[in-house]
Design a protein around this motif. Structure first.
Motif, short mmCIF file in Angstrom:
data_model
loop_
_atom_site.label_atom_id
_atom_site.label_comp_id
_atom_site.label_asym_id
_atom_site.label_seq_id
_atom_site.Cartn_x
_atom_site.Cartn_y
_atom_site.Cartn_z
N ARG A 114 -1.38 5.28 8.83
CA ARG A 114 -1.13 4.28 9.88
C ARG A 114 -1.78 2.95 9.53
O ARG A 114 -1.21 1.88 9.79
CB ARG A 114 -1.63 4.81 11.22
CG ARG A 114 -0.83 6.01 11.74
CD ARG A 114 -1.18 6.32 13.18
NE ARG A 114 -2.52 6.84 13.32
CZ ARG A 114 -2.84 8.13 13.26
NH1 ARG A 114 -1.88 9.03 13.05
NH2 ARG A 114 -4.08 8.54 13.40
N LEU A 115 -2.99 3.02 8.94
CA LEU A 115 -3.65 1.78 8.52
C LEU A 115 -2.84 1.08 7.43
O LEU A 115 -2.68 -0.15 7.45
CB LEU A 115 -5.06 2.09 8.02
CG LEU A 115 -5.87 0.90 7.48
CD1 LEU A 115 -6.05 -0.16 8.56
CD2 LEU A 115 -7.22 1.38 6.95
N LEU A 163 0.84 -1.19 0.00
CA LEU A 163 0.00 0.00 0.00
C LEU A 163 0.88 1.25 0.00
O LEU A 163 1.86 1.32 0.76
CB LEU A 163 -0.91 -0.01 1.22
CG LEU A 163 -1.81 -1.25 1.32
CD1 LEU A 163 -2.62 -1.22 2.60
CD2 LEU A 163 -2.74 -1.34 0.13
N PRO A 164 0.54 2.25 -0.84
CA PRO A 164 1.47 3.38 -1.04
C PRO A 164 1.47 4.41 0.07
O PRO A 164 2.50 4.98 0.40
CB PRO A 164 0.98 3.99 -2.36
CG PRO A 164 -0.49 3.64 -2.41
CD PRO A 164 -0.62 2.31 -1.73
N ASP A 165 0.31 4.73 0.65
CA ASP A 165 0.23 5.82 1.62
C ASP A 165 0.59 5.31 3.01
O ASP A 165 -0.19 4.56 3.62
CB ASP A 165 -1.19 6.41 1.63
CG ASP A 165 -1.56 6.97 0.27
OD1 ASP A 165 -0.78 7.78 -0.25
OD2 ASP A 165 -2.61 6.59 -0.27
N THR A 166 1.75 5.70 3.51
CA THR A 166 2.21 5.24 4.82
C THR A 166 2.63 6.42 5.71
O THR A 166 3.53 6.29 6.54
CB THR A 166 3.39 4.28 4.66
OG1 THR A 166 4.43 4.92 3.91
CG2 THR A 166 2.97 3.01 3.96
N ASP A 167 1.98 7.56 5.52
CA ASP A 167 2.29 8.73 6.36
C ASP A 167 1.78 8.48 7.78
O ASP A 167 0.57 8.33 7.97
CB ASP A 167 1.64 9.98 5.76
CG ASP A 167 2.11 11.26 6.44
OD1 ASP A 167 2.73 11.15 7.53
OD2 ASP A 167 1.87 12.35 5.90
N PRO A 168 2.64 8.44 8.78
CA PRO A 168 2.17 8.14 10.14
C PRO A 168 1.32 9.24 10.75
O PRO A 168 0.72 9.04 11.81
CB PRO A 168 3.48 7.95 10.93
CG PRO A 168 4.50 8.73 10.18
CD PRO A 168 4.10 8.64 8.73
N ARG A 169 1.25 10.40 10.11
CA ARG A 169 0.45 11.50 10.65
C ARG A 169 -1.03 11.37 10.31
O ARG A 169 -1.85 12.12 10.84
CB ARG A 169 0.98 12.84 10.13
CG ARG A 169 2.41 13.17 10.58
CD ARG A 169 2.94 14.39 9.88
NE ARG A 169 3.02 14.18 8.43
CZ ARG A 169 3.41 15.11 7.55
NH1 ARG A 169 3.76 16.30 8.00
NH2 ARG A 169 3.45 14.82 6.26
#
Length: 495
Positions: free
Chosen positions: A218-219, A207-213
């Motif tokens: 986060r998912l 999965l591409p979107d891994t921004d912890p903010r």
């Protein structure tokens, strides 16, 4: 009812909440404006004071006045009705195009308290008037009235304006809300598309979107971690299945040779009963030899199965020095071409000392014996084999860390912890790097020959590593081609 999508629930939920907020604001505004206008009229009524001469002229009209005071037009919207001491109507002031208030002919029927404003309908039409009773001279009274056209008109206009604003607001919220929600849910849409591709064919996608903010970031991180673990589990399962297939093939190969030999010589003995005694004795010897080979192989397989399924080890204090001495005493007479020495760890001049640990003495003796037997079996005559026993601390040099050139059967022990070590060192030809990485596998043999006389079945080191790991330790192999091997059994030190 079919459940709506997340996008639909967000859009309509936001639209309903905004509609409720706008409607509540409009209702409050409408009530405030209407109350303000009504209070303004009530203030005008309360502040109204009728001049005395106007009252007297109305009660005793002059000859030049018309018989009814309605013909007298005041320079304002006020309408005034006079009542005598008996409460009967005695005259009026004010006029205009709009019909006046529908007041009764007797003040008692008005049902209003003096000084308290009230509302009455117009004498005709749909208008309304705000009225208030006031006291006049000589126990008379009069009613002052103002039209509520401004209040009703403003309220009507405000209602229409609120309706238009509400309709435009709801429409705008639905249209713009769909666009905003679609933009906001783009990460989820990308996650859905990637998940479909992963399900369809490519397990290596993530999965591409891994921004912890962000929540979606986060998912995505959690799901990527889960996918990594699932892929690792699938690879381990495939590797386990491959090892199982190889294990079954190797076991079948190991059993087929002695079985074929036994069956062949047994058939020959039955077909040729006139064999000479020497030939028959040789056939019997080979049958017994191969039967023993099968028995040893089956015993090794049963032992491995038992250790894998329900390993049960005794918990006794064991001196590894005694076990090593027993192993040297048992193997040395069978290997006269090898020089076997018992030394302390490190190869110093000091004598060997006890190395106590907690475990199963029978199984640990089997480990030391297997290591020593493996050394004398795979090295040529004239090779020197050193068995070193002692205690030390886990470091990068021994038991505490993996490094290049070292193969191990289990994880390293804690750095600095007390350990017991049994090393079997030879100065033979050594093992290649590829073979060194597989020596602890079951049925693996660096020698391509399948002859038990040239290396056995390949289960000795597998059994030794399984027993060592069951005691909380591990086996290590360090080798350099043409310079020999170091097999090291590392066990937690006894307390």
């Amino acid at each position: 009812m079919r459940p709506r999508s997340l996008r639909g629930r967000l859009v309509w939920g936001a639209a309903l909440l905004a509609t409720a907020a706008v409607l509540a604001a409009q209702i409050i505004g409408f009530i405030v404006v209407r109350s303000w206008l009504l209070n303004r009229i009530d203030g005008q009524l309360d502040d109204f004071i009728l001049p005395g001469h106007a009252y007297s002229r109305t009660v005793d009209p002059a000859p030049e006045l018309p018989p009814h005071a309605d013909s007298v037009t005041l320079p304002s919207d006020f309408r005034i009705m006079f009542y005598d001491t008996q409460g009967r109507e005695s005259g009026r002031l004010g006029g205009g195009k709009a019909p006046g208030p529908g007041l009764p002919s007797s003040i008692d029927r008005l049902e209003l308290s003096p000084g308290k404003p009230g509302t009455v309908r117009a004498a005709s039409g749909s208008g309304r008037w705000r009225v208030m009773i006031k006291s006049g001279p000589d126990q008379t009274s009069y009613v002052v009235a103002l039209p509520m056209d401004m209040v009703d008109g403003a309220a009507s206009e405000l209602l229409w304006l609120n309706a238009v604003v509400l309709a435009v607001t709801v429409t705008g919220l639905v249209v713009l809300g769909r666009w905003v929600v679609r933009i906001g849910l783009l990460p989820l849409t990308r996650m859905e598309q990637t998940a479909r591709e992963i399900t369809a064919h490519d397990l290596n996608l993530r999965l591409p979107d891994t921004d912890p903010r962000t929540e979606t970031g986060r998912l995505s991180t959690v799901l990527n971690t889960m996918l990594d673990r699932l892929q690792k589990a699938l690879r381990e399962r495939e590797s386990s299945e491959a090892r199982l297939r190889r294990f079954v093939a190797d076991a079948g190969h190991e059993l087929r040779t002695p079985l074929t030999t036994v069956q062949g010589f047994a058939d020959l003995a039955l077909r040729h009963e006139d064999w000479p005694v020497s030939a028959r004795r040789e056939a019997d010897r080979l049958i017994v030899q191969n039967a023993e080979r099968m028995s040893l192989l089956v015993d090794d397989l049963l032992l491995l199965a038992k250790l894998d399924q329900e390993p049960v080890y005794a918990a006794e204090r064991v001196d590894l020095l005694l076990l090593a001495a027993d192993a040297v005493g048992a193997v040395a007479p069978q290997s006269p071409g090898h020089e076997i020495r018992l030394e302390p760890v490190g190869g110093g001049e000091d004598g060997v000392e006890p190395a106590e640990t907690v475990g199963d003495p029978h199984r640990l003796r089997q480990v030391v014996t297997n290591l020593l037997t493996n050394a004398v079996t795979h090295t040529p005559p004239g090779t020197t084999v050193r068995v070193r026993v002692g205690t030390t601390r886990a470091t990068a040099e021994c038991g505490g860390r993996d490094r290049p050139g070292r193969s191990a059967s289990g994880p390293p022990l804690a750095q600095g912890s007390r350990i017991c070590v049994v090393e079997v060192i030879d100065d033979g030809p050594g093992i290649g790097a590829e073979a060194a990485g597989r020596v602890f596998e079951r049925f693996y043999r660096a020698d391509p020959s399948r002859s038990r006389e040239r290396g056995g079945s390949g289960l000795g080191l597998a059994i030794a590593s399984t027993i060592t790991e069951g005691h909380g330790g591990r086996l290590e192999l360090e080798t350099r081609p043409a310079q020999g091997c170091v097999f090291r059994c590392v066990l937690p030190g006894g307390h």
